[in-house]
Motif scaffolding. Structure first.
Motif, short mmCIF file in Angstrom:
data_model
loop_
_atom_site.label_atom_id
_atom_site.label_comp_id
_atom_site.label_asym_id
_atom_site.label_seq_id
_atom_site.Cartn_x
_atom_site.Cartn_y
_atom_site.Cartn_z
N GLU A 74 3.61 -6.90 11.75
CA GLU A 74 4.28 -8.19 11.65
C GLU A 74 5.77 -7.95 11.51
O GLU A 74 6.17 -6.98 10.88
CB GLU A 74 3.79 -8.96 10.42
CG GLU A 74 2.49 -9.69 10.62
CD GLU A 74 2.08 -10.48 9.39
OE1 GLU A 74 2.97 -11.02 8.69
OE2 GLU A 74 0.88 -10.53 9.11
N MET A 76 9.74 -9.72 10.73
CA MET A 76 10.50 -10.84 10.16
C MET A 76 11.96 -10.60 10.53
O MET A 76 12.44 -9.46 10.46
CB MET A 76 10.32 -10.79 8.65
CG MET A 76 10.68 -12.05 7.90
SD MET A 76 10.45 -11.80 6.11
CE MET A 76 8.71 -12.15 5.93
N VAL B 5 6.16 -1.14 4.61
CA VAL B 5 7.27 -2.05 4.91
C VAL B 5 8.50 -1.22 5.24
O VAL B 5 8.85 -0.30 4.50
CB VAL B 5 7.61 -2.97 3.71
CG1 VAL B 5 8.79 -3.87 4.04
CG2 VAL B 5 6.42 -3.80 3.32
N LYS B 43 1.27 -12.09 0.61
CA LYS B 43 1.85 -13.40 0.96
C LYS B 43 3.08 -13.67 0.11
O LYS B 43 4.10 -14.16 0.60
CB LYS B 43 0.81 -14.50 0.75
CG LYS B 43 0.01 -14.76 2.00
CD LYS B 43 -0.88 -15.99 1.85
CE LYS B 43 -1.88 -16.02 3.00
NZ LYS B 43 -3.04 -16.85 2.68
N LYS B 46 6.02 -11.53 1.24
CA LYS B 46 6.64 -12.04 2.46
C LYS B 46 7.49 -13.30 2.18
O LYS B 46 8.56 -13.46 2.74
CB LYS B 46 5.57 -12.34 3.51
CG LYS B 46 5.02 -11.07 4.15
CD LYS B 46 4.21 -11.35 5.40
CE LYS B 46 2.88 -11.94 5.06
NZ LYS B 46 2.03 -12.11 6.28
N LYS B 50 11.40 -13.56 2.83
CA LYS B 50 11.87 -14.61 3.74
C LYS B 50 13.03 -15.40 3.13
O LYS B 50 13.97 -15.76 3.82
CB LYS B 50 10.71 -15.55 4.07
CG LYS B 50 10.67 -15.92 5.56
CD LYS B 50 9.51 -16.81 5.91
CE LYS B 50 9.66 -17.38 7.31
NZ LYS B 50 9.42 -16.39 8.37
N PHE B 62 6.35 -5.05 8.95
CA PHE B 62 5.19 -4.74 8.12
C PHE B 62 4.11 -4.13 9.01
O PHE B 62 3.74 -4.70 10.02
CB PHE B 62 4.60 -6.03 7.52
CG PHE B 62 5.58 -6.88 6.79
CD1 PHE B 62 5.84 -6.66 5.44
CD2 PHE B 62 6.26 -7.91 7.43
CE1 PHE B 62 6.75 -7.45 4.76
CE2 PHE B 62 7.17 -8.71 6.76
CZ PHE B 62 7.42 -8.47 5.42
#
Lengths: 87, 87
Positions: A74, A76, B5, B43, B46, B50, B62
């Motif tokens: 993923e 971002m 990450v 979650k 993230k 964000k 990720f």
């Protein structure tokens, strides 16, 4: 197999390490590359890096995934790697 | 699940991003963290990232491994992360 390489090396060796990694993998972020690679190529990559880095100062980590069946990726923010960004 | 990450963010946000990530994961190299994490914590991680990064400038990737059964980790050179190195 699929390999992710992350490196943190001295400034003098950054360009050389990136150049070596890009022969085998795709650049995805500042000091991160990933891609499908054969066992033989992976050995070559490691050998080239071993010759180039200063093992007492630099750090290279390889995540080796025998399959990508159980993994995802993923992102971002922006894309920082890619063929269009040549140092 | 196991998450890796990697981030490349503006200098102003580096310390904050590292601090957020360290709440959930283990620091292994300059801008790389990894570790077992629950779906719920992931979650949260993230969401926090964000809110912190500048999506037009920064990049966070990720790698999510549902199992580490098919993966390995190899290191070359020194260890750069770890609890002993606090920015």
């Amino acid at each position: 197999m699929f390999v992710i390489v992350v490196y943190d090396v001295g400034e003098k060796r950054v360009a050389k390490v990136l150049k070596i990694c890009r022969k085998y993998l795709t650049w995805v972020q500042n000091s991160v590359l990933e891609g499908e690679i054969s066992e033989a190529s992976f050995k070559k990559l490691k050998l080239e890096l071993k010759k180039t880095i200063k093992e007492s100062e630099d750090s290279v980590i390889f995540y080796i995934l025998r399959t990508t069946k159980y993994s995802e990726r993923e992102a971002m923010g922006i894309r920082k790697g890619g063929e269009d960004l040549i140092i």
